[in-house]
Design an enzyme around this catalytic site. Structure first.
Site, PDB file in Angstrom:
ATOM      1  CG  ASN A  11     -20.839  -9.540  11.862  1.00  8.53           C
ATOM      2  OD1 ASN A  11     -20.501 -10.666  12.242  1.00  8.53           O
ATOM      3  ND2 ASN A  11     -19.960  -8.573  11.619  1.00  8.53           N
ATOM      4  CD1 TRP A  12     -25.503 -12.247  15.716  1.00 14.68           C
ATOM      5  CD2 TRP A  12     -25.482 -14.358  16.474  1.00 14.68           C
ATOM      6  NE1 TRP A  12     -26.812 -12.656  15.842  1.00 14.68           N
ATOM      7  CE2 TRP A  12     -26.833 -13.954  16.309  1.00 14.68           C
ATOM      8  CE3 TRP A  12     -25.225 -15.649  16.933  1.00 14.68           C
ATOM      9  CZ2 TRP A  12     -27.907 -14.790  16.596  1.00 14.68           C
ATOM     10  CZ3 TRP A  12     -26.299 -16.485  17.213  1.00 14.68           C
ATOM     11  CH2 TRP A  12     -27.631 -16.059  17.050  1.00 14.68           C
ATOM     12  CE  LYS A  13     -19.305  -6.505  14.916  1.00 10.54           C
ATOM     13  NZ  LYS A  13     -18.603  -5.272  14.790  1.00 10.54           N
ATOM     14  CG  HIS A  97     -16.840  -6.975   8.954  1.00  7.99           C
ATOM     15  ND1 HIS A  97     -16.092  -6.298   9.884  1.00  7.99           N
ATOM     16  CD2 HIS A  97     -18.134  -6.711   9.240  1.00  7.99           C
ATOM     17  CE1 HIS A  97     -16.906  -5.648  10.706  1.00  7.99           C
ATOM     18  NE2 HIS A  97     -18.156  -5.877  10.339  1.00  7.99           N
ATOM     19  CD  GLU A  99     -15.305  -5.839  13.512  1.00  7.07           C
ATOM     20  OE1 GLU A  99     -15.686  -7.018  13.561  1.00  7.07           O
ATOM     21  OE2 GLU A  99     -15.986  -4.892  13.959  1.00  7.07           O
ATOM     22  CD  GLU A 169     -20.709  -3.237   7.933  1.00  8.03           C
ATOM     23  OE1 GLU A 169     -21.728  -3.381   8.608  1.00  8.03           O
ATOM     24  OE2 GLU A 169     -19.638  -3.833   8.169  1.00  8.03           O
ATOM     25  N   GLY A 175     -19.434  -0.083  15.624  1.00 10.84           N
ATOM     26  CA  GLY A 175     -19.196  -0.320  17.048  1.00 10.84           C
ATOM     27  C   GLY A 175     -18.887   0.929  17.851  1.00 10.84           C
ATOM     28  CB  SER A 215     -23.661   2.676  15.424  1.00 11.20           C
ATOM     29  OG  SER A 215     -22.342   2.455  15.898  1.00 11.20           O
ATOM     30  N   GLY A 236     -24.232  -5.178  13.809  1.00 11.29           N
ATOM     31  CA  GLY A 236     -23.291  -5.901  14.663  1.00 11.29           C
ATOM     32  C   GLY A 236     -23.828  -6.008  16.074  1.00 11.29           C
ATOM     33  N   GLY A 237     -23.366  -5.102  16.934  1.00 12.34           N
ATOM     34  CA  GLY A 237     -23.687  -5.143  18.364  1.00 12.34           C
ATOM     35  C   GLY A 237     -25.165  -5.343  18.666  1.00 12.34           C
TER      36      GLY A 237
HETATM   37  C1  PEP Z   1     -20.756  -4.722  11.830  1.00  8.25           C
HETATM   38  O1  PEP Z   1     -20.054  -5.424  12.538  1.00  8.25           O
HETATM   39  O2  PEP Z   1     -20.896  -5.016  10.644  1.00  8.25           O
HETATM   40  C2  PEP Z   1     -21.390  -3.545  12.414  1.00  8.25           C
HETATM   41  C3  PEP Z   1     -22.041  -2.730  11.631  1.00  8.25           C
HETATM   42  O3  PEP Z   1     -21.285  -3.386  13.788  1.00  8.25           O
HETATM   43  P1  PEP Z   1     -22.133  -2.387  14.725  1.00  8.25           P
HETATM   44  O4  PEP Z   1     -23.579  -2.494  14.309  1.00  8.25           O
HETATM   45  O5  PEP Z   1     -21.887  -2.855  16.105  1.00  8.25           O
HETATM   46  O6  PEP Z   1     -21.625  -1.003  14.461  1.00  8.25           O
END
Ligand code: PEP
Length: 251
Positions: A11-13, A97, A99, A169, A175, A215, A236-237
């Protein structure tokens, strides 16, 4: 494991312009060209979907979107329909998600409508659920998930959901660098699978892929993936850098 093919999703957000997204995707294609045993999905921002779609066409990487709106078309300024995603080359769409729930008013009811519209357009929904840190401390994890799953998947038949991917999640792990332990993830995934079995029957429960997200990094993916009910990861990141993401894909 019941033939659930692992899925590693990025997920590049709200990161990457069109040219940055194309460059990242081109690099990733080269790095993961030999990955035959795992499904790979990347979800760039809407603006880069069509261009990234050209890059991943014919490779083992599928394209996903980060959101959609449930109406087919109309006066909904700023929204994107399922057909628009399909026409941009998407196969997957992330729904609910944390966010989006936290900053954009996404609710279990809107998640439900979005799942229905995704499914009827042939998109594979990747539906996110998870508890906050406070809810975990108060031992509300399972009751929060009960509500999210019950309402999010209300009024569907098992047949409607046979492509659906669930993503656990925990918000406290997104994050933050704090990953759930493999045991914590397994405990929740097992619980979610049991819920699906109770609501929709054994066959769907056995075939549904449940991803862990929060993470995920190259150094924790293998342990997470060794758990019986962890079928992949939503990243994500660590998905923004192609080399790092390719190491996660090659867990
Ligand atoms: C996400 O945005 O779905 C996520 C899991 O982010 P991260 O891996 O950065 O925690």
């Amino acid at each position: 494991m019941d033939n659930r093919r692992p899925l590693i999703a990025g997920n590049w957000k709200m990161f990457k312009t069109c040219s940055e997204a194309v460059e990242t995707a081109e690099h990733l294609v080269k790095l993961v060209s030999a990955c035959a045993d795992v499904d790979i999905m990347i979800a760039p921002p809407f603006t880069a979907l069509a261009q990234v779609s050209e890059v991943v066409k014919g490779t083992c990487i599928s394209l996903g979107a980060q959101n959609l709106f449930w109406e087919t078309e109309g006066a909904y300024t700023g929204e994107i329909s399922p057909a628009m995603l399909v026409s941009s080359g998407c196969r997957y769409v992330i729904i609910g998600h944390s966010e989006r729930r936290q900053y954009f008013g996404e609710t279990d009811e809107s998640v439900n409508r979005k799942i229905r519209s995704a499914v009827s357009s042939g998109l594979v929904p990747v539906v996110c659920v998870g508890e906050s840190e406070k809810q975990r401390e108060l031992k509300e994890t399972f009751s929060v998930l009960d509500k999210q799953v019950k309402k999010g998947l209300d009024n569907f038949s098992p047949g409607d959901l046979n492509t659906l991917v669930m993503a656990y999640e925990p918000i406290w792990a997104i994050g933050t660098g704090k990953t759930a332990s493999a045991e914590q993830a397994q405990e929740v995934h097992e619980y979610l699978r049991a819920m699906i079995e109770k609501k929709f029957g054994n066959s769907l429960a056995k075939s549904m892929r449940i991803l862990y997200g929060g993470s995920v990094k190259p150094d924790n993916i293998a342990e997470l993936m060794s758990m019986a009910d962890v079928d992949g990861a939503l990243v994500g990141g660590a998905s923004l850098d192609p080399l790092t993401f390719s190491k996660i894909v090659q867990f």
